[in-house]
Each structure stands twice: as structure tokens, then as C-alpha cells.
Design a protein around this motif. Structure first.
Motif, PDB file in Angstrom:
ATOM      1  N   TRP A   1      -8.940  -3.224   0.765  1.00  0.00           N
ATOM      2  CA  TRP A   1      -8.106  -2.871   1.901  1.00  0.00           C
ATOM      3  C   TRP A   1      -6.765  -2.277   1.483  1.00  0.00           C
ATOM      4  CZ3 TRP A   1      -3.652  -5.553   1.337  1.00  0.00           C
ATOM      5  CH2 TRP A   1      -3.716  -6.764   0.650  1.00  0.00           C
ATOM      6  N   ALA A   2      -6.093  -1.703   2.467  1.00  0.00           N
ATOM      7  CA  ALA A   2      -4.711  -1.237   2.314  1.00  0.00           C
ATOM      8  C   ALA A   2      -4.083  -1.219   3.700  1.00  0.00           C
ATOM      9  CB  ALA A   2      -4.675   0.160   1.705  1.00  0.00           C
ATOM     10  N   TYR A   3      -2.779  -1.459   3.735  1.00  0.00           N
ATOM     11  CA  TYR A   3      -2.067  -1.326   5.003  1.00  0.00           C
ATOM     12  C   TYR A   3      -0.713  -0.676   4.785  1.00  0.00           C
ATOM     13  CZ  TYR A   3       0.508  -5.702   3.906  1.00  0.00           C
ATOM     14  OH  TYR A   3       1.280  -6.680   3.317  1.00  0.00           O
ATOM     15  N   MET A   4      -0.189  -0.078   5.846  1.00  0.00           N
ATOM     16  CA  MET A   4       1.159   0.491   5.842  1.00  0.00           C
ATOM     17  C   MET A   4       1.804   0.158   7.176  1.00  0.00           C
ATOM     18  SD  MET A   4       2.497   4.287   4.920  1.00  0.00           S
ATOM     19  CE  MET A   4       2.141   3.971   3.201  1.00  0.00           C
ATOM     20  N   ILE A   5       3.067  -0.293   7.116  1.00  0.00           N
ATOM     21  CA  ILE A   5       3.786  -0.753   8.306  1.00  0.00           C
ATOM     22  C   ILE A   5       5.155  -0.088   8.379  1.00  0.00           C
ATOM     23  CG2 ILE A   5       4.722  -2.800   9.493  1.00  0.00           C
ATOM     24  CD1 ILE A   5       1.678  -2.937   9.139  1.00  0.00           C
ATOM     25  N   GLY A   6       5.594   0.208   9.591  1.00  0.00           N
ATOM     26  CA  GLY A   6       6.962   0.666   9.836  1.00  0.00           C
ATOM     27  C   GLY A   6       7.115   2.166   9.872  1.00  0.00           C
ATOM     28  N   ALA A   7       8.054   2.618  10.694  1.00  0.00           N
ATOM     29  CA  ALA A   7       8.315   4.053  10.825  1.00  0.00           C
ATOM     30  C   ALA A   7       8.786   4.644   9.503  1.00  0.00           C
ATOM     31  CB  ALA A   7       9.361   4.284  11.914  1.00  0.00           C
ATOM     32  N   ASP A   8       9.468   3.836   8.687  1.00  0.00           N
ATOM     33  CA  ASP A   8       9.950   4.329   7.390  1.00  0.00           C
ATOM     34  C   ASP A   8       8.846   4.318   6.319  1.00  0.00           C
ATOM     35  OD1 ASP A   8       9.646   1.621   6.885  1.00  0.00           O
ATOM     36  OD2 ASP A   8      11.760   1.247   6.447  1.00  0.00           O
ATOM     37  N   ARG A   9       7.668   3.747   6.650  1.00  0.00           N
ATOM     38  CA  ARG A   9       6.491   3.712   5.775  1.00  0.00           C
ATOM     39  C   ARG A   9       6.788   3.028   4.428  1.00  0.00           C
ATOM     40  NH1 ARG A   9       2.506   7.206   6.953  1.00  0.00           N
ATOM     41  NH2 ARG A   9       2.189   7.775   4.790  1.00  0.00           N
ATOM     42  N   LYS A  10       7.695   2.044   4.439  1.00  0.00           N
ATOM     43  CA  LYS A  10       8.092   1.403   3.177  1.00  0.00           C
ATOM     44  C   LYS A  10       7.399   0.065   2.945  1.00  0.00           C
ATOM     45  CE  LYS A  10      12.476   3.677   2.458  1.00  0.00           C
ATOM     46  NZ  LYS A  10      13.888   3.674   2.763  1.00  0.00           N
ATOM     47  N   THR A  11       6.701  -0.466   3.958  1.00  0.00           N
ATOM     48  CA  THR A  11       5.986  -1.728   3.786  1.00  0.00           C
ATOM     49  C   THR A  11       4.502  -1.415   3.668  1.00  0.00           C
ATOM     50  OG1 THR A  11       7.636  -2.856   5.133  1.00  0.00           O
ATOM     51  CG2 THR A  11       5.541  -3.993   4.828  1.00  0.00           C
ATOM     52  N   PHE A  12       3.981  -1.578   2.453  1.00  0.00           N
ATOM     53  CA  PHE A  12       2.552  -1.298   2.244  1.00  0.00           C
ATOM     54  C   PHE A  12       2.022  -2.167   1.113  1.00  0.00           C
ATOM     55  CE2 PHE A  12       5.067   1.780  -0.108  1.00  0.00           C
ATOM     56  CZ  PHE A  12       4.549   1.671  -1.399  1.00  0.00           C
ATOM     57  N   LEU A  13       0.712  -2.365   1.117  1.00  0.00           N
ATOM     58  CA  LEU A  13       0.050  -3.178   0.104  1.00  0.00           C
ATOM     59  C   LEU A  13      -1.409  -2.774   0.080  1.00  0.00           C
ATOM     60  CD1 LEU A  13       0.972  -5.527  -1.767  1.00  0.00           C
ATOM     61  CD2 LEU A  13       0.085  -7.104  -0.067  1.00  0.00           C
ATOM     62  N   SER A  14      -2.039  -2.922  -1.076  1.00  0.00           N
ATOM     63  CA  SER A  14      -3.471  -2.628  -1.164  1.00  0.00           C
ATOM     64  C   SER A  14      -4.124  -3.591  -2.144  1.00  0.00           C
ATOM     65  CB  SER A  14      -3.696  -1.178  -1.606  1.00  0.00           C
ATOM     66  OG  SER A  14      -3.236  -0.982  -2.935  1.00  0.00           O
ATOM     67  N   SER A  15      -5.448  -3.725  -2.021  1.00  0.00           N
ATOM     68  CA  SER A  15      -6.189  -4.631  -2.904  1.00  0.00           C
ATOM     69  C   SER A  15      -7.541  -4.027  -3.280  1.00  0.00           C
ATOM     70  CB  SER A  15      -6.423  -5.969  -2.202  1.00  0.00           C
ATOM     71  OG  SER A  15      -7.370  -6.743  -2.927  1.00  0.00           O
TER      72      SER A  15
END
Length: 196
Positions: free
Chosen positions: A53-67
Motif C-alpha cells: 500500500w501507499a497513501y498521501m494526505i494533505g493539500a501540501d502532499r507532505k504526509t505520505f507512507l508506503s509499504s
């Protein structure tokens, strides 16, 4: 700040050399919500070899993580995140479930398969443009209520989240971030009003 997201889930199935990849793109508002979605899919597809998986959060696109969830490093999570970036979307989680078909795909084959599965699911999800939102809390005397409510009702982008009407009144408003300064100024100009 405006940003692009998905307004509803998208899903796709991709097959490569007997392996089956089930891909899901879902809208989320926070990293916590993304983690709940990941946990739900991991539980639901517990019989699969890998749930990456991977996710991205926020209008600034600075919160993300993947596995990579057990796949060789960089062969699953990063390609999924790459597709989120390519689509230019945020507030999204993409989960790709792999059922191993007995034939190894190799590093480049895995990267291509996870990228394609994620891309297909994202393409199936309807896109939506959103505004970054914030909240504003104000307090004001009861006598100022008409003036305050006139400003609030005149602007359709404002939503009342919480309200208390007594001798001393308070309102919590949800509004687009780019309107915060203007609305704060207008509401702050009403006698006895203070922004908390």
C-alpha cells in the motif's frame, strides 16, 4: 489551496504470469483513516501473499507512507506511491493485494505489476477538486448575533460546525483556508466579537 483527490473508490484487477493483483484506491482524510483502511484490507485478504500500500494526505502532499509488505524493498510501495504522484492526487490510499501464482516476476516485473495495478485502480476512481479547509471559532455577545449571522449566511462556503447561543455566544465555522483572513477580518469588525 486547491487540490485534486478522488471522490469515490476505484478498483481493478491486474494479472501477470499467474499472479493476481487486486488494487483499491480509496479517499481518506487523515493518516489514521488510511491506516484503518489498510488494516481492514489486510484482515479481509489475510490469505493473500502480500497486501502492499501507499497513501498521501494533505493539500501540501507532505504526509505520505508506503509499504512493500514482504516484497523485495522498493518493488511495491514505492511504485504505488509513484502512481499517486503521477495522478497528482492526495487524500488517498491505494492498497494492492497480490495472490502469488507460482511464477516469480523478478524485481522489474514486480515494480511494473504494482505500478500498473495501482494506475488502473486510480483511473477507475472519479476525481474531484477540493479546497483546503480550516476552522474558525468566534465568541460574541448575544446583541451582536444578527450582524454575525448576516456575514455567515451571506457566504455559502461557510459551514457552522458548532454553535452556542446564550448571553455569550460562540460559533465554530468550517471554511476554505484561502478565505480565513477575509472572514476573520469581517467577523472581527463586529462589535464585541473576538476570534478564539
Amino acid at each position: 489551496m486547491d487540490f485534486l483527490t478522488i471522490s469515490a473508490p476505484g478498483q481493478a484487477i491486474f494479472r501477470e504470469k499467474m499472479s493476481k493483483f487486486l488494487a483499491f484506491a480509496l479517499p481518506v482524510c487523515s493518516a489514521e483513516e488510511a491506516k484503518e483502511v489498510i488494516a481492514r484490507y489486510t484482515n479481509e485478504y489475510h490469505d493473500a501473499r502480500h497486501v502492499c500500500w501507499a497513501y498521501m494526505i494533505g493539500a501540501d502532499r507532505k504526509t505520505f507512507l508506503s509499504s512493500d509488505n514482504g516484497e523485495p524493498s522498493g518493488t511495491a510501495g514505492r511504485p504505488i506511491l509513484g502512481q499517486i504522484n503521477s495522478a497528482g492526487i492526495t487524500n488517498v490510499v491505494v492498497v494492492v493485494v497480490r495472490y502469488f501464482g507460482g511464477i516469480k516476476l523478478g524485481t522489474s516485473g514486480l515494480i511494473a505489476a504494482y505500478r500498473e495495478a495501482a494506475s488502473l485502480a486510480i483511473a477507475e476512481a472519479p476525481k474531484a477538486e477540493c479546497k483546503e479547509m480550516t476552522q474558525l471559532k468566534i465568541t460574541f455577545p448575544y446583541l451582536a448575533m444578527n450582524d454575525v449571522m448576516k456575514i455567515v449566511k451571506a457566504n455559502q462556503a461557510l459551514t457552522i460546525v458548532e454553535q452556542t447561543f446564550d448571553n455569550s455566544c460562540s460559533l465554530t465555522l468550517s471554511l476554505p483556508l484561502d478565505m480565513l483572513e477575509e472572514i476573520s477580518g469581517r467577523l472581527g469588525g463586529v462589535d464585541g466579537t473576538s476570534i478564539v
